[in-house]
Scaffold this motif. Structure first.
Motif, PDB file in Angstrom:
ATOM      1  N   VAL A  22       0.837  -1.205   0.000  1.00 13.60           N
ATOM      2  CA  VAL A  22       0.000   0.000   0.000  1.00 13.60           C
ATOM      3  C   VAL A  22       0.869   1.252   0.000  1.00 13.60           C
ATOM      4  O   VAL A  22       0.589   2.222  -0.709  1.00 13.60           O
ATOM      5  N   ASN A  23       1.939   1.237   0.769  1.00 11.72           N
ATOM      6  CA  ASN A  23       2.824   2.405   0.798  1.00 11.72           C
ATOM      7  C   ASN A  23       3.468   2.668  -0.554  1.00 11.72           C
ATOM      8  O   ASN A  23       3.652   3.828  -0.944  1.00 11.72           O
ATOM      9  N   ARG A  24       3.816   1.613  -1.276  1.00  7.69           N
ATOM     10  CA  ARG A  24       4.395   1.809  -2.622  1.00  7.69           C
ATOM     11  C   ARG A  24       3.383   2.480  -3.548  1.00  7.69           C
ATOM     12  O   ARG A  24       3.730   3.395  -4.308  1.00  7.69           O
ATOM     13  N   VAL A  25       2.143   2.016  -3.487  1.00 10.90           N
ATOM     14  CA  VAL A  25       1.102   2.616  -4.326  1.00 10.90           C
ATOM     15  C   VAL A  25       0.881   4.075  -3.936  1.00 10.90           C
ATOM     16  O   VAL A  25       0.785   4.960  -4.799  1.00 10.90           O
ATOM     17  N   MET A  26       0.824   4.332  -2.635  1.00  8.11           N
ATOM     18  CA  MET A  26       0.604   5.699  -2.164  1.00  8.11           C
ATOM     19  C   MET A  26       1.759   6.613  -2.556  1.00  8.11           C
ATOM     20  O   MET A  26       1.544   7.777  -2.922  1.00  8.11           O
ATOM     21  N   ARG A  27       2.989   6.114  -2.492  1.00  8.53           N
ATOM     22  CA  ARG A  27       4.136   6.928  -2.914  1.00  8.53           C
ATOM     23  C   ARG A  27       4.021   7.305  -4.388  1.00  8.53           C
ATOM     24  O   ARG A  27       4.317   8.437  -4.778  1.00  8.53           O
ATOM     25  N   THR A  28       3.578   6.355  -5.203  1.00 11.76           N
ATOM     26  CA  THR A  28       3.399   6.642  -6.629  1.00 11.76           C
ATOM     27  C   THR A  28       2.354   7.728  -6.847  1.00 11.76           C
ATOM     28  O   THR A  28       2.568   8.669  -7.628  1.00 11.76           O
ATOM     29  N   LEU A  29       1.241   7.629  -6.132  1.00 16.85           N
ATOM     30  CA  LEU A  29       0.178   8.622  -6.282  1.00 16.85           C
ATOM     31  C   LEU A  29       0.611   9.990  -5.758  1.00 16.85           C
ATOM     32  O   LEU A  29       0.386  11.021  -6.402  1.00 16.85           O
ATOM     33  N   GLU A  70       0.958  15.630   5.395  1.00 18.67           N
ATOM     34  CA  GLU A  70       2.189  15.321   6.132  1.00 18.67           C
ATOM     35  C   GLU A  70       2.240  13.858   6.587  1.00 18.67           C
ATOM     36  O   GLU A  70       3.256  13.173   6.391  1.00 18.67           O
ATOM     37  N   ALA A  71       1.170  13.374   7.194  1.00 16.96           N
ATOM     38  CA  ALA A  71       1.170  11.999   7.688  1.00 16.96           C
ATOM     39  C   ALA A  71       1.335  10.978   6.557  1.00 16.96           C
ATOM     40  O   ALA A  71       2.202  10.089   6.646  1.00 16.96           O
ATOM     41  N   PRO A  72       0.551  11.065   5.468  1.00 14.55           N
ATOM     42  CA  PRO A  72       0.756  10.105   4.379  1.00 14.55           C
ATOM     43  C   PRO A  72       2.157  10.149   3.788  1.00 14.55           C
ATOM     44  O   PRO A  72       2.748   9.101   3.496  1.00 14.55           O
ATOM     45  N   VAL A  73       2.694  11.351   3.591  1.00  9.46           N
ATOM     46  CA  VAL A  73       4.045  11.448   3.030  1.00  9.46           C
ATOM     47  C   VAL A  73       5.060  10.802   3.954  1.00  9.46           C
ATOM     48  O   VAL A  73       5.892   9.981   3.519  1.00  9.46           O
ATOM     49  N   MET A  74       5.009  11.110   5.240  1.00  8.52           N
ATOM     50  CA  MET A  74       6.002  10.572   6.160  1.00  8.52           C
ATOM     51  C   MET A  74       5.890   9.060   6.292  1.00  8.52           C
ATOM     52  O   MET A  74       6.894   8.338   6.223  1.00  8.52           O
ATOM     53  N   VAL A  75       4.684   8.561   6.481  1.00  9.36           N
ATOM     54  CA  VAL A  75       4.517   7.114   6.661  1.00  9.36           C
ATOM     55  C   VAL A  75       4.925   6.364   5.400  1.00  9.36           C
ATOM     56  O   VAL A  75       5.623   5.335   5.458  1.00  9.36           O
ATOM     57  N   CYS A  76       4.525   6.865   4.240  1.00 15.30           N
ATOM     58  CA  CYS A  76       4.796   6.145   2.996  1.00 15.30           C
ATOM     59  C   CYS A  76       6.256   6.211   2.590  1.00 15.30           C
ATOM     60  O   CYS A  76       6.817   5.223   2.093  1.00 15.30           O
TER      61      CYS A  76
END
Length: 228
Positions: A8-15, A47-53
């Protein structure tokens, strides 16, 4: 770690990379394991999505307002990332205890002491709750600073990506003991923590924590000094 965490983090980083150019040059300064309280300014919800991903580390978690769980997609992400829900506008003892438990489990707990997003991008007054958490947990505190991403929606309208800057400071400890912290001291400690963040930011973002001379710290000590 829950199944699908890294995928999921890989997908979120791409988006998210469609929106942002994330400056990752200082992320290796963030420990892979806690206990650690990471404090940061709060400009918007990215901020939270960027940091976690980008960290992609199951030891990293945070605290988020309970209302966000009403969105099914955010609910899914926050459950996956084990974000702790908090009821704002009240003393949420359950959230406080869950945060303490996360630190005891060796988590890196990310907190925005301001408690709410800045509408201007400039720092707002910090709330005193984080000082009590730091005192009770005896965990080191790491200041982080974010900026640039306040322009994301304006840039998106012009089909431009936005620079997302991340600065990581030096860890420190709270020297006052938790059980004896009066509200006045908690507020003073909170202000000192916010100045630690302000020192990492460009001057135009410091808001109520703008300073002419370097701040003086009465209740905070660098981690290296505490170890010695």
């Amino acid at each position: 770690m829950k199944p699908g965490f890294h995928a999921v983090n890989r997908v979120m980083r791409t988006l998210l990379s469609i929106l942002f150019r994330v400056d990752t040059s200082h992320l290796d300064r963030i420990p892979r394991q806690g206990p650690l309280v990471a404090i940061a300014n709060h400009i918007n919800s990215f901020e939270a999505p960027v940091m976690v991903c980008w960290l992609d580390n199951p030891a990293v978690t945070g605290i988020g307002k309970r209302e966000l769980w009403k969105n099914p997609f955010i609910h899914f992400l926050f459950q996956l990332w084990e974000i702790i829900p908090i009821d704002r506008g009240m003393v949420d003892r359950d959230a406080f205890n869950l945060a303490l438990a996360a630190l005891k489990q060796g988590k890196v707990l990310s907190i925005a002491p301001e408690g709410t997003r800045s509408k201007t991008g400039q720092m707002q007054k910090g709330k005193p709750g984080v000082s009590l958490l730091a005192a009770r947990s005896h965990a080191p505190i790491l200041p982080l600073a974010y900026w640039g991403h306040e322009a994301v929606w304006s840039n998106l309208r012009h089909l431009r990506r936005t620079d997302f800057h991340i600065e990581v400071g030096q860890p420190f400890y709270l020297t006052a003991e938790g059980a004896s912290l009066s509200r006045e001291i908690r507020e003073a400690v909170s202000d000192e923590m916010m100045y630690k963040i302000a020192e990492l930011l460009p001057e135009r973002y410091r808001g109520v924590y703008a300073f002419a001379d370097r701040p003086v710290y009465r209740y905070l000590v660098p981690a290296q000094e505490n170890a010695s």
